[in-house]
Design a protein around this motif. Sequence first.
Motif, PDB file in Angstrom:
ATOM      1  N   TYR A 187       4.348  -1.612  12.438  1.00 18.18           N
ATOM      2  CA  TYR A 187       2.916  -1.887  11.112  1.00 18.18           C
ATOM      3  C   TYR A 187       2.489  -3.443  11.254  1.00 18.18           C
ATOM      4  CZ  TYR A 187       6.664  -4.555   8.413  1.00 18.18           C
ATOM      5  OH  TYR A 187       7.370  -5.776   7.964  1.00 18.18           O
ATOM      6  N   GLU A 210       1.110   2.294   7.856  1.00 18.67           N
ATOM      7  CA  GLU A 210       1.464   2.498   8.059  1.00 18.67           C
ATOM      8  C   GLU A 210       0.930   3.535   9.152  1.00 18.67           C
ATOM      9  OE1 GLU A 210       4.610   2.048   8.550  1.00 18.67           O
ATOM     10  OE2 GLU A 210       5.610   0.526   6.735  1.00 18.67           O
ATOM     11  N   TYR A 239      12.065   5.572   4.615  1.00 13.48           N
ATOM     12  CA  TYR A 239      10.974   6.020   4.525  1.00 13.48           C
ATOM     13  C   TYR A 239      10.287   5.962   3.161  1.00 13.48           C
ATOM     14  CZ  TYR A 239       6.211   5.552   5.953  1.00 13.48           C
ATOM     15  OH  TYR A 239       4.993   5.631   5.112  1.00 13.48           O
ATOM     16  N   ARG A 283       8.418   3.326   1.013  1.00 12.30           N
ATOM     17  CA  ARG A 283       7.119   3.778   0.317  1.00 12.30           C
ATOM     18  C   ARG A 283       6.784   3.488  -0.787  1.00 12.30           C
ATOM     19  NH1 ARG A 283       4.759   9.565  -0.050  1.00 12.30           N
ATOM     20  NH2 ARG A 283       2.699   9.661   0.444  1.00 12.30           N
ATOM     21  N   GLU A 338      -1.478   5.316   5.290  1.00 14.37           N
ATOM     22  CA  GLU A 338      -0.808   5.956   4.926  1.00 14.37           C
ATOM     23  C   GLU A 338      -1.242   6.842   6.272  1.00 14.37           C
ATOM     24  OE1 GLU A 338       3.776   7.424   3.493  1.00 14.37           O
ATOM     25  OE2 GLU A 338       1.673   8.519   3.727  1.00 14.37           O
TER      26      GLU A 338
END
Length: 208
Positions: free
Chosen positions: A105, A121, A136, A140, A152
């Motif tokens: 990332y 990400e 995840y 997040r 994202e």
Amino acid sequence: MPNPLPAMNPYLEQPDYWSDFHNQLVTGLARALVPQLVPKYRVVTDKWIDKITDSAPIAIGKPDVSVQQSRSSISMAPTAVASVSSTVQPIKVRVPLLQEVEQAYIEVKDAATQAVITVIEVLSPANKRGDGRRKYEAKRQQILDSSTHLVEIDLLRQGEALPLDNPYPSHYRILVSRAEARPIADLYPFNLSLIIAAIRLYLGLEQM
């Protein structure tokens, strides 16, 4: 043969291709950002390593120590079998294994304070199913609860999209969540036949 599609190639979702594509995409994004952000910001690529339980293989690490036996040693070894008086037959079952998953990332940091301004990400298959998805989603949420912006990028048709209060159906999507605007965020949905959307990256009160 060149890619006949205008944007994302769905064949890259195959396990044999995705890991290499994911790493190259993250590296390419970082290289494209550096000239636009220096000297005020730093662009840092990193990897998080996690172990997840999943019924379908994603990425399996090699053991530190393994015990192996050759076929010849098996055939020459004396046979020792314990007899059990029973008519019960075994049932084939699947034992859940922990699988190690690595994912790259990008962090954009303030060059002076080293504070993380933005996290970028690129979702992988492990982020969208099973134990990997749950882990995840927790990471997040930590970002969404902080003063860090989140970008994202979901280029996977497989798996259920990450949660939004008002989901929008599309093959692919890019979410830009600015800390000062939450819970409102910008969603860029696009389908297989469309070119990937151009997005603005927000850094504090600036945008580029």
